[in-house]
Design a protein around this motif. Structure first.
Motif, PDB file in Angstrom:
ATOM      1  N   LEU A   1     -30.147  -4.935 -12.361  1.00  0.00           N
ATOM      2  CA  LEU A   1     -29.491  -5.255 -11.298  1.00  0.00           C
ATOM      3  C   LEU A   1     -29.708  -4.422 -10.255  1.00  0.00           C
ATOM      4  O   LEU A   1     -29.597  -3.289 -10.430  1.00  0.00           O
TER       5      LEU A   1
ATOM      6  N   THR B   1     -22.920  -9.397  -8.770  1.00  0.00           N
ATOM      7  CA  THR B   1     -24.099 -10.310  -9.590  1.00  0.00           C
ATOM      8  C   THR B   1     -23.235 -10.988 -10.658  1.00  0.00           C
ATOM      9  O   THR B   1     -22.551 -10.126 -11.479  1.00  0.00           O
TER      10      THR B   1
ATOM     11  N   MET C   1     -33.006  -6.338 -18.167  1.00  0.00           N
ATOM     12  CA  MET C   1     -33.252  -6.886 -16.964  1.00  0.00           C
ATOM     13  C   MET C   1     -32.612  -5.788 -16.096  1.00  0.00           C
ATOM     14  O   MET C   1     -31.761  -4.595 -16.770  1.00  0.00           O
TER      15      MET C   1
ATOM     16  N   THR D   1     -28.901  -7.800  -5.784  1.00  0.00           N
ATOM     17  CA  THR D   1     -29.529  -8.710  -6.183  1.00  0.00           C
ATOM     18  C   THR D   1     -29.918  -8.809  -7.693  1.00  0.00           C
ATOM     19  O   THR D   1     -29.817  -7.657  -8.265  1.00  0.00           O
ATOM     20  N   PRO D   2     -29.965  -9.990  -8.341  1.00  0.00           N
ATOM     21  CA  PRO D   2     -29.826 -11.386  -7.950  1.00  0.00           C
ATOM     22  C   PRO D   2     -28.257 -11.469  -7.642  1.00  0.00           C
ATOM     23  O   PRO D   2     -27.525 -10.678  -8.142  1.00  0.00           O
ATOM     24  N   LYS D   3     -28.060 -12.701  -7.236  1.00  0.00           N
ATOM     25  CA  LYS D   3     -26.546 -13.206  -7.180  1.00  0.00           C
ATOM     26  C   LYS D   3     -25.991 -13.696  -8.227  1.00  0.00           C
ATOM     27  O   LYS D   3     -25.037 -13.437  -9.146  1.00  0.00           O
ATOM     28  N   PHE D   4     -26.945 -14.442  -9.153  1.00  0.00           N
ATOM     29  CA  PHE D   4     -26.722 -15.023 -10.440  1.00  0.00           C
ATOM     30  C   PHE D   4     -27.790 -14.677 -11.478  1.00  0.00           C
ATOM     31  O   PHE D   4     -28.997 -14.509 -10.901  1.00  0.00           O
ATOM     32  N   GLN D   5     -27.672 -14.440 -12.621  1.00  0.00           N
ATOM     33  CA  GLN D   5     -28.613 -14.196 -13.642  1.00  0.00           C
ATOM     34  C   GLN D   5     -28.305 -14.983 -14.793  1.00  0.00           C
ATOM     35  O   GLN D   5     -27.024 -14.668 -15.368  1.00  0.00           O
TER      36      GLN D   5
ATOM     37  N   LEU E   1     -23.479 -12.359 -14.210  1.00  0.00           N
ATOM     38  CA  LEU E   1     -24.455 -12.407 -15.080  1.00  0.00           C
ATOM     39  C   LEU E   1     -24.092 -13.059 -16.349  1.00  0.00           C
ATOM     40  O   LEU E   1     -22.586 -12.977 -16.940  1.00  0.00           O
TER      41      LEU E   1
ATOM     42  N   THR F   1     -21.679 -10.300 -20.489  1.00  0.00           N
ATOM     43  CA  THR F   1     -21.249 -11.526 -19.680  1.00  0.00           C
ATOM     44  C   THR F   1     -20.313 -11.091 -18.805  1.00  0.00           C
ATOM     45  O   THR F   1     -19.161 -10.843 -19.259  1.00  0.00           O
TER      46      THR F   1
ATOM     47  N   GLN G   1     -32.723  -9.755 -24.202  1.00  0.00           N
ATOM     48  CA  GLN G   1     -33.489  -9.556 -23.011  1.00  0.00           C
ATOM     49  C   GLN G   1     -33.123  -8.229 -22.137  1.00  0.00           C
ATOM     50  O   GLN G   1     -32.058  -7.870 -22.100  1.00  0.00           O
TER      51      GLN G   1
ATOM     52  N   LEU H   1     -29.400 -14.594 -19.148  1.00  0.00           N
ATOM     53  CA  LEU H   1     -30.382 -14.134 -20.054  1.00  0.00           C
ATOM     54  C   LEU H   1     -30.171 -14.314 -21.099  1.00  0.00           C
ATOM     55  O   LEU H   1     -28.841 -15.127 -21.837  1.00  0.00           O
TER      56      LEU H   1
END
Lengths: 113, 114
Positions: free
Chosen positions: B21, B109, B19, B7-11, B111, B86, B17, B13
């Motif tokens: 995964l 995921t 985050m 999670t998540p499947k898509f993100q 990204l 990315t 930033q 940013l």
């Protein structure tokens, strides 16, 4: 880990056997042959692996030549859902490695109705 | 068994930033790893772990941190996201890192860093 060579793409008629070849001429005695596939946008999926004997499971058969320099993955009755990129990977077995799987370019198998 | 979940499947940013995964497996696997997949680059190993409390770097670790406090979970942290990060990220697990054991992958995921 030994390098592998696979055809870039192959077609197969639905219901027929798909035979995907892989050359690994520099394979050493302690390296396993693995096959994975990746259906579009999904995570790689394990199919089968072997050392020197032929192997069969519910998904496929793996035929390894006696000199271990090449192998063939056989999907006995290909369906449209078998359309994917198929990766042949050889991996050394000793514990000093990272466990990394080295995915080459693979073979894009297109199963056609 | 749920297998390997991510999670998540898509993100999406913004640059700078941070985050995390998430990756979890319910197969009691010792070995877990993170890969990123980019067009034309194949899958590249970021970090891996051979058990709780043990992690090590793969081939592209810069910009990422990992920890393994439990057998089940192996989160990947992006410290300060950059557009070069990315990618599609896959988590994998297996009983051990040995060639004897197949690896199971999560769904990924996706990204995007703007």
């Amino acid at each position: 880990d030994a390098k592998t060579t696979q055809p870039t793409s192959m077609d197969c008629a639905e219901g027929r056997a798909a035979n995907l070849p892989c050359n690994h001429s520099t394979i050493s005695g302690n390296e396993y042959v693995y096959w994975y596939r990746q259906i579009h946008s999904q995570g790689p999926q394990y199919i089968i692996h072997g050392l020197k004997n032929n192997e069969t499971n519910e998904m496929a058969s793996l035929i390894i030549t006696e000199d271990r320099k090449s192998s063939t993955l056989i999907l006995p009755h290909a369906t449209l859902r078998d359309t994917a990129v198929y990766y042949c990977i050889v991996r050394v077995s000793f514990s000093g490695n990272t466990g990394k799987l080295i995915f080459g370019q693979g073979t894009t198998l297109q199963v056609k109705p | 068994n749920a297998g390997v979940t991510q999670t998540p499947k898509f993100q999406v940013l913004k640059t700078g930033q941070s985050m995390t995964l998430q990756c979890a497996q319910d197969m009691n696997h010792e070995y877990m790893s993170w890969y990123r997949q980019d067009p034309g680059m194949g899958l590249r190993l970021i970090h891996y772990s051979v058990g709780a409390g043990i992690t090590d770097q793969g081939e592209v670790p810069n910009g990422y941190n990992v920890s393994r406090s439990t057998t089940e979970d192996f989160p990947l942290r992006l410290l300060s996201a950059a557009p070069s990060q990315t990618s599609v990220y896959f988590c994998a697990s297996s009983y051990s890192k040995s060639s004897y054991n197949e690896q199971f992958f999560g769904p990924g995921t996706r990204l995007t860093v703007l």
